[in-house]
Scaffold this active site. Sequence first.
Site, PDB file in Angstrom:
ATOM      1  N   TYR A 176      -4.356   4.314   6.441  1.00  8.16           N
ATOM      2  CA  TYR A 176      -4.911   3.358   7.411  1.00  8.16           C
ATOM      3  C   TYR A 176      -6.224   3.879   7.999  1.00  8.16           C
ATOM      4  O   TYR A 176      -7.130   3.107   8.285  1.00  8.16           O
ATOM      5  CB  TYR A 176      -3.904   3.071   8.533  1.00  8.16           C
TER       6      TYR A 176
ATOM      7  N   LYS B 193       0.844  -1.188   0.000  1.00  5.58           N
ATOM      8  CA  LYS B 193       0.000   0.000   0.000  1.00  5.58           C
ATOM      9  C   LYS B 193       0.877   1.234   0.000  1.00  5.58           C
ATOM     10  O   LYS B 193       2.006   1.127   0.519  1.00  5.58           O
ATOM     11  CB  LYS B 193      -0.979   0.008   1.169  1.00  5.58           C
TER      12      LYS B 193
END
Length: 366
Positions: A216, A131
């Site tokens: 996140y 990511k």
Amino acid sequence: MSTISKRTFIASGLAAAAAAGPLDALARQTDRKLGYAILGLGYYATRIIMPRFAECEHSKLVALVSGTPEKLKTFGEQYGIPESHRYSYETFDKIVDNPDVDIVYVVTPNSLHRTFTERAAKAGKHVMCEKPMATSSADCEAMIAACKKAGRKLMIGYRSRFQAHNIEAIKLIRDGAIGPVRHISTDHGFTIGDPTQWRLKKALSGGGSLMDIGIYSLNAARYLTGEEPVAVNAIESTDRSNPRFKEVEDIINFQLLFPSGATAQCGSAYTANFNRYRVSGPKGFIELDPATSYQGQAMRTALGGPPAPREPAPQPKNQFSAQLDHLSECILTNREPIVGGEEGLKDVRVIEAIYRAAREGRTVRL
Ligand code: NAD
């Protein structure tokens, strides 16, 4: 294979098992370990991921790809990887001729994720990519198309989806423990150091705290609600005279509105330390602090009574090994990963909307 994980695995692969024929044949096939090549031998790859193959049931480390010959030698010797299975970025495409490699795990700076994913897919390998999936939604779409064209699977390294406390939080919400989710507050940040690192160079990172750690907050808001945001507000605070923040943002806080009416208040920072979320509904709340760290997650819930610590249901593996094995299991049983390319693309699309909302000072509808 442990009893718990075998049961979980066989249950989740039931449809594939039926298609594959006798169960003992499936068990034999899935006991095979698929071979990973790790591409990019930086901190996350060498310190966090590579040691975790030891606990994997379906995955093993078989090859290394790096631009630094010394790293290939050091880690090659440490993990018993023969020279024939060590590649530079220039020789990487020869991996097509290496049948021991099933999966390439891309762990480079963000803007290089696309090109290495495309090259891996072209070499006939499945891809695990870190990511954020890429630095633009156009790049994400190209990566999905490349893997689809090659008939290979693509998964994004969203490890929290394999972490016990996060799995428990999602389950409690889906079971209605707090009633419908009404609000999430979540913050992710750390103090970034060295101003010369790639994370602070826009061409390599694609952006600042949001691309790196704030993602996140966004990803958690999406997996906790199970919904896609329809509107975004954002506000940024960056001291551009600070040498660390010449090119990328420091603090960027954003609000999300979901179709059910649930809202999320999300923080992202490179000059403040936090890692938490609280999900609230009419019947109570679920809180994780830390929420998405490498270890040490702690949970507190108030489900119709006073707030109290809660231990989640045990998981058979740590989040890193479970993430690595998930892609291997998906390949062995021909299932799609729970966090495939589309999941990475959805985050990057919202990230683009967050940046636009902050820049233009208005609500952006999705
Ligand atoms: P890092 O700086 O420690 O490692 C990056 C690696 O890429 C280094 O080995 C470096 O040599 C190599 N590299 C190749 N080309 C480069 C270039 N042009 N410039 C700079 N480095 C180059 O970074 P990291 O923390 O390991 O992060 C790598 C990736 O992993 C990022 O996409 C990051 O977002 C992701 N990450 C994910 C997690 C997670 O918990 N899922 C944690 C940390 C990092």
